[in-house]
Scaffold this motif. Structure first.
Motif, PDB file in Angstrom:
ATOM      1  N   PRO A 109       2.103  -3.946  10.149  1.00 52.69           N
ATOM      2  CA  PRO A 109       3.423  -3.979   9.502  1.00 52.69           C
ATOM      3  C   PRO A 109       3.702  -5.223   8.668  1.00 52.69           C
ATOM      4  O   PRO A 109       4.446  -5.167   7.703  1.00 52.69           O
ATOM      5  N   ARG A 110       3.084  -6.357   9.036  1.00 50.37           N
ATOM      6  CA  ARG A 110       3.413  -7.611   8.352  1.00 50.37           C
ATOM      7  C   ARG A 110       2.288  -8.188   7.507  1.00 50.37           C
ATOM      8  O   ARG A 110       2.410  -9.288   6.966  1.00 50.37           O
ATOM      9  N   SER A 111       1.187  -7.467   7.382  1.00 53.42           N
ATOM     10  CA  SER A 111       0.070  -7.966   6.572  1.00 53.42           C
ATOM     11  C   SER A 111      -0.719  -6.789   6.014  1.00 53.42           C
ATOM     12  O   SER A 111      -0.341  -5.633   6.192  1.00 53.42           O
ATOM     13  N   GLY A 112      -1.821  -7.096   5.339  1.00 52.27           N
ATOM     14  CA  GLY A 112      -2.697  -6.040   4.837  1.00 52.27           C
ATOM     15  C   GLY A 112      -2.177  -5.288   3.633  1.00 52.27           C
ATOM     16  O   GLY A 112      -1.005  -5.362   3.282  1.00 52.27           O
ATOM     17  N   GLY A 113      -3.086  -4.544   3.023  1.00 58.46           N
ATOM     18  CA  GLY A 113      -2.739  -3.728   1.863  1.00 58.46           C
ATOM     19  C   GLY A 113      -2.833  -2.258   2.219  1.00 58.46           C
ATOM     20  O   GLY A 113      -3.799  -1.830   2.847  1.00 58.46           O
ATOM     21  N   SER A 119      -5.602  11.607  -3.437  1.00 58.91           N
ATOM     22  CA  SER A 119      -6.558  12.191  -2.503  1.00 58.91           C
ATOM     23  C   SER A 119      -7.045  11.252  -1.404  1.00 58.91           C
ATOM     24  O   SER A 119      -7.871  11.621  -0.584  1.00 58.91           O
ATOM     25  N   PHE A 120      -6.548  10.007  -1.404  1.00 60.49           N
ATOM     26  CA  PHE A 120      -6.972   9.060  -0.373  1.00 60.49           C
ATOM     27  C   PHE A 120      -5.924   7.981  -0.137  1.00 60.49           C
ATOM     28  O   PHE A 120      -4.985   7.832  -0.917  1.00 60.49           O
ATOM     29  N   CYS A 121      -6.118   7.243   0.948  1.00 63.04           N
ATOM     30  CA  CYS A 121      -5.265   6.110   1.271  1.00 63.04           C
ATOM     31  C   CYS A 121      -6.143   4.864   1.303  1.00 63.04           C
ATOM     32  O   CYS A 121      -7.201   4.869   1.930  1.00 63.04           O
ATOM     33  N   HIS A 122      -5.720   3.817   0.616  1.00 65.24           N
ATOM     34  CA  HIS A 122      -6.431   2.537   0.619  1.00 65.24           C
ATOM     35  C   HIS A 122      -5.858   1.680   1.746  1.00 65.24           C
ATOM     36  O   HIS A 122      -4.642   1.554   1.870  1.00 65.24           O
ATOM     37  N   VAL A 123      -6.746   1.114   2.558  1.00 65.90           N
ATOM     38  CA  VAL A 123      -6.319   0.209   3.620  1.00 65.90           C
ATOM     39  C   VAL A 123      -7.156  -1.060   3.526  1.00 65.90           C
ATOM     40  O   VAL A 123      -8.384  -0.994   3.413  1.00 65.90           O
ATOM     41  N   ASP A 124      -6.511  -2.240   3.542  1.00 66.73           N
ATOM     42  CA  ASP A 124      -7.277  -3.482   3.575  1.00 66.73           C
ATOM     43  C   ASP A 124      -6.592  -4.491   4.492  1.00 66.73           C
ATOM     44  O   ASP A 124      -5.438  -4.311   4.875  1.00 66.73           O
ATOM     45  N   VAL A 125      -7.344  -5.526   4.850  1.00 68.61           N
ATOM     46  CA  VAL A 125      -6.846  -6.497   5.814  1.00 68.61           C
ATOM     47  C   VAL A 125      -6.577  -7.872   5.194  1.00 68.61           C
ATOM     48  O   VAL A 125      -6.785  -8.903   5.831  1.00 68.61           O
ATOM     49  N   ARG A 126      -6.085  -7.877   3.958  1.00 68.74           N
ATOM     50  CA  ARG A 126      -5.693  -9.133   3.316  1.00 68.74           C
ATOM     51  C   ARG A 126      -4.611  -9.813   4.173  1.00 68.74           C
ATOM     52  O   ARG A 126      -3.912  -9.144   4.946  1.00 68.74           O
ATOM     53  N   THR A 127      -4.468 -11.115   3.994  1.00 68.66           N
ATOM     54  CA  THR A 127      -3.515 -11.880   4.800  1.00 68.66           C
ATOM     55  C   THR A 127      -2.062 -11.549   4.463  1.00 68.66           C
ATOM     56  O   THR A 127      -1.225 -11.431   5.351  1.00 68.66           O
TER      57      THR A 127
END
Length: 134
Positions: A109-113, A119-127
């Protein structure tokens, strides 16, 4: 979590079949240009595993790690998280990208992209926290 700081380097040829979690293997994150080196964030794998368990269906990684050259060819952002092994574009049969994003939101909830596409969902773990549509 370490906000994606723990990124491990693998060889697709040597480690391709190595399990990173209950449902994901190294080869699923490999760059589509055939490059042997694969960068993978362990925090990202943890999030994808939670998504897999929550929906109870296989998660397809459409794009994981990308080399600089492949990222350019795909029209990716210059500082794309894919280049660092900290991002994945995912899809799940019978689940909308919006539904995937809504659950991912509860995990980071407080970080990441989190980006919602057709057709897709982008998920990343940026600060820092970042959200977008298409």
């Amino acid at each position: 979590g370490m906000n994606g700081a723990i990124v491990k380097v693998y060889s697709k040829a040597k480690d391709g079949g190595t399990a990173l979690s209950a449902h994901f293997k190294v080869r699923e994150f490999a760059c589509h240009d055939g490059t042997d080196t694969v960068f993978i964030s362990s925090e990202l794998v943890g999030i994808l595993e939670k998504i897999r368990v929550h929906f109870g269906k296989p998660v397809t990684i459409n794009s994981g790690y990308r080399t600089e050259a492949w990222n350019k060819r795909q029209g990716g952002a210059a500082y794309s998280q894919h280049k660092y092994g900290t991002a994945a574009d995912i899809s799940i049969n019978g689940v909308t990208p919006k539904q995937i994003a809504a659950y991912a939101e509860t995990l980071i909830p407080r970080s990441g992209g989190i980006g919602i596409y057709n057709s897709f969902c982008h998920v990343d773990v940026r600060t820092v926290r970042s959200r977008w549509n298409g």
